[in-house]
Design an enzyme around this catalytic site. Structure first.
Site, PDB file in Angstrom:
ATOM      1  CE  LYS A  87      -2.160  -1.018   3.834  1.00  0.00           C
ATOM      2  NZ  LYS A  87      -1.575  -2.302   4.281  1.00  0.00           N
ATOM      3  NE  ARG A 110      -4.215  -1.252   9.455  1.00  0.00           N
ATOM      4  CZ  ARG A 110      -3.206  -0.723   8.772  1.00  0.00           C
ATOM      5  NH1 ARG A 110      -3.262   0.489   8.313  1.00  0.00           N
ATOM      6  NH2 ARG A 110      -2.110  -1.444   8.546  1.00  0.00           N
ATOM      7  NE  ARG A 143       7.912  -1.933   6.264  1.00  0.00           N
ATOM      8  CZ  ARG A 143       6.615  -1.654   6.111  1.00  0.00           C
ATOM      9  NH1 ARG A 143       6.205  -0.954   5.074  1.00  0.00           N
ATOM     10  NH2 ARG A 143       5.724  -2.095   6.974  1.00  0.00           N
ATOM     11  NE  ARG A 202       6.548   0.376  10.176  1.00  0.00           N
ATOM     12  CZ  ARG A 202       5.516   0.267   9.365  1.00  0.00           C
ATOM     13  NH1 ARG A 202       5.546   0.873   8.183  1.00  0.00           N
ATOM     14  NH2 ARG A 202       4.464  -0.428   9.718  1.00  0.00           N
ATOM     15  NE  ARG A 212       2.273  -4.645  11.206  1.00  0.00           N
ATOM     16  CZ  ARG A 212       3.334  -4.293  10.489  1.00  0.00           C
ATOM     17  NH1 ARG A 212       4.558  -4.633  10.877  1.00  0.00           N
ATOM     18  NH2 ARG A 212       3.188  -3.587   9.390  1.00  0.00           N
TER      19      ARG A 212
HETATM   20  P1  B4P Z   1       4.167  -1.848   2.104  1.00  0.00           P
HETATM   21  O1  B4P Z   1       3.394  -3.057   1.756  1.00  0.00           O
HETATM   22  O2  B4P Z   1       4.163  -0.724   1.158  1.00  0.00           O
HETATM   23  O3  B4P Z   1       3.656  -1.503   3.541  1.00  0.00           O
HETATM   24  P2  B4P Z   1       2.172  -1.158   3.972  1.00  0.00           P
HETATM   25  O4  B4P Z   1       1.192  -2.186   3.526  1.00  0.00           O
HETATM   26  O5  B4P Z   1       1.896   0.249   3.588  1.00  0.00           O
HETATM   27  O6  B4P Z   1       2.425  -1.204   5.499  1.00  0.00           O
HETATM   28  P3  B4P Z   1       1.653  -1.535   6.815  1.00  0.00           P
HETATM   29  O7  B4P Z   1       0.262  -1.974   6.585  1.00  0.00           O
HETATM   30  O8  B4P Z   1       2.576  -2.451   7.491  1.00  0.00           O
HETATM   31  O9  B4P Z   1       1.730  -0.242   7.647  1.00  0.00           O
HETATM   32  P4  B4P Z   1       0.821   0.912   8.168  1.00  0.00           P
HETATM   33  O10 B4P Z   1       1.762   2.033   8.236  1.00  0.00           O
HETATM   34  O11 B4P Z   1      -0.420   1.128   7.382  1.00  0.00           O
HETATM   35  O12 B4P Z   1       5.642  -2.289   2.281  1.00  0.00           O
HETATM   36  C1  B4P Z   1       6.053  -3.479   2.896  1.00  0.00           C
HETATM   37  C2  B4P Z   1       7.397  -3.930   2.355  1.00  0.00           C
HETATM   38  O13 B4P Z   1       7.171  -4.649   1.150  1.00  0.00           O
HETATM   39  C3  B4P Z   1       8.370  -2.810   2.001  1.00  0.00           C
HETATM   40  O14 B4P Z   1       9.631  -3.153   2.430  1.00  0.00           O
HETATM   41  C4  B4P Z   1       8.321  -2.742   0.485  1.00  0.00           C
HETATM   42  O15 B4P Z   1       9.536  -2.314  -0.080  1.00  0.00           O
HETATM   43  C5  B4P Z   1       8.027  -4.186   0.123  1.00  0.00           C
HETATM   44  N1  B4P Z   1       7.311  -4.305  -1.136  1.00  0.00           N
HETATM   45  C6  B4P Z   1       6.278  -3.542  -1.563  1.00  0.00           C
HETATM   46  N2  B4P Z   1       5.870  -3.961  -2.783  1.00  0.00           N
HETATM   47  C7  B4P Z   1       6.643  -5.050  -3.117  1.00  0.00           C
HETATM   48  C8  B4P Z   1       6.696  -5.935  -4.241  1.00  0.00           C
HETATM   49  N3  B4P Z   1       5.880  -5.817  -5.287  1.00  0.00           N
HETATM   50  N4  B4P Z   1       7.598  -6.939  -4.220  1.00  0.00           N
HETATM   51  C9  B4P Z   1       8.449  -7.078  -3.180  1.00  0.00           C
HETATM   52  N5  B4P Z   1       8.458  -6.282  -2.092  1.00  0.00           N
HETATM   53  C10 B4P Z   1       7.567  -5.268  -2.058  1.00  0.00           C
HETATM   54  O16 B4P Z   1       0.353   0.429   9.629  1.00  0.00           O
HETATM   55  C11 B4P Z   1       1.242   0.239  10.717  1.00  0.00           C
HETATM   56  C12 B4P Z   1       0.460   0.112  12.036  1.00  0.00           C
HETATM   57  O17 B4P Z   1      -0.197   1.378  12.321  1.00  0.00           O
HETATM   58  C13 B4P Z   1      -0.667  -0.902  12.082  1.00  0.00           C
HETATM   59  O18 B4P Z   1      -0.202  -2.195  12.413  1.00  0.00           O
HETATM   60  C14 B4P Z   1      -1.580  -0.307  13.194  1.00  0.00           C
HETATM   61  O19 B4P Z   1      -1.105  -0.596  14.482  1.00  0.00           O
HETATM   62  C15 B4P Z   1      -1.460   1.193  12.981  1.00  0.00           C
HETATM   63  N6  B4P Z   1      -2.537   1.739  12.121  1.00  0.00           N
HETATM   64  C16 B4P Z   1      -2.360   2.306  10.892  1.00  0.00           C
HETATM   65  N7  B4P Z   1      -3.533   2.692  10.373  1.00  0.00           N
HETATM   66  C17 B4P Z   1      -4.498   2.347  11.290  1.00  0.00           C
HETATM   67  C18 B4P Z   1      -5.920   2.456  11.315  1.00  0.00           C
HETATM   68  N8  B4P Z   1      -6.592   3.000  10.292  1.00  0.00           N
HETATM   69  N9  B4P Z   1      -6.591   1.994  12.397  1.00  0.00           N
HETATM   70  C19 B4P Z   1      -5.938   1.457  13.438  1.00  0.00           C
HETATM   71  N10 B4P Z   1      -4.586   1.307  13.469  1.00  0.00           N
HETATM   72  C20 B4P Z   1      -3.857   1.754  12.413  1.00  0.00           C
END
Ligand code: B4P
Length: 213
Positions: free
Chosen positions: A34, A109, A148, A154, A166
């Site tokens: 995302k 979420r 990551r 993180r 998670r």
């Molecule tokens: P991404 O996949 O981009 O990470 P994300 O989904 O955005 O992250 P996440 O869901 O963990 O975090 P968030 O900040 O929303 O990247 C992951 C890795 O994969 C990276 O290293 C990237 O380089 C790699 N990657 C991406 N695409 C790839 C591909 N095609 N091939 C290979 N590798 C690839 O949430 C963090 C925390 O915040 C949650 O756990 C929760 O506690 C809190 N939170 C956030 N929003 C909330 C909400 N609305 N309600 C309640 N809690 C919330």
């Protein structure tokens, strides 16, 4: 009376600004790409990026009371309480009336967050145009997040147990958000495995079709 007149005078022009927006939700489990895809999509479509994860991490970095409270949930892999994130998003919407549209990343979420978002957007005469849901296997999610964690600093990416929590939170509370938007025919699934560019092209294809419709 005077207060109401002022409200009508000021709110109407703002509502008109929100009406022309294109709003999308980038949906998927933790590590599905995302954040990665959001960066590219906002650059291409000029949308305002609203990532609740980034907003929360910036509160943590600033050591605000909200950030300190949120950290205790995030470190355990749990979702932060709904009211906290809904309030953050509500302020962000109010602060960006000139945006061409919003890309919601990591929000909503829970079903309660989705219902609140719908209400906030309806009040502004706009709505979600599409929910793009990235599909990635659990093994790949764990691999990406641990990877990551080697460089991100993180705390929620370094421990496999927290990563597992998670993903469990996602399955228990977040997957239902797709069902909520399916009722309105707004969800499109996109394969989230492959190169970043291939996935980006697939997302753009869906957005372009939606914009033309
Ligand atoms: P991404 O996949 O981009 O990470 P994300 O989904 O955005 O992250 P996440 O869901 O963990 O975090 P968030 O900040 O929303 O990247 C992951 C890795 O994969 C990276 O290293 C990237 O380089 C790699 N990657 C991406 N695409 C790839 C591909 N095609 N091939 C290979 N590798 C690839 O949430 C963090 C925390 O915040 C949650 O756990 C929760 O506690 C809190 N939170 C956030 N929003 C909330 C909400 N609305 N309600 C309640 N809690 C919330």
């Amino acid at each position: 009376m005077l207060k109401n007149l002022i409200r009508v005078y000021y709110i109407c022009p703002l509502t008109r600004l929100f009406e022309d927006m294109f709003n999308l939700i980038l949906f998927g489990p933790p590590g599905s790409g995302k954040g990665t895809q959001s960066e590219k999509l906002i650059a291409k479509y000029g949308l305002k990026h609203l990532s609740t994860g980034d907003l929360l991490r910036s509160e943590i970095a600033g050591q605000t009371p909200l950030g300190l409270a949120a950290k205790s949930f995030m470190d355990k892999g749990q979702l932060v309480p709904d009211e906290v994130v809904i309030e953050m998003i509500s302020s962000a919407l109010d602060n960006n009336p000139q945006a061409k549209g919003f890309l919601f990343d990591g929000f909503p979420r829970t079903t309660a967050q989705a219902e609140s978002l719908d209400k906030l957007l309806t009040q502004k005469n706009t709505e979600i145009a599409v929910v793009l849901a990235l599909q990635v296997t659990k093994a790949e999610l764990v691999k990406r997040l641990l990877n990551r964690g080697l460089t991100s600093g993180r705390s929620d990416d370094t421990n496999e147990e927290v990563i597992g929590a998670r993903i469990e939170e996602y399955e228990k509370k977040t997957a239902a958000v797709a069902d909520h938007y399916k009722k309105y025919g707004k969800v499109l699934f996109v394969k989230g495995e492959g190169t970043v560019d291939t996935i980006f092209d697939a997302l753009c294809h869906e957005i372009d079709l939606k914009k033309r419709a």
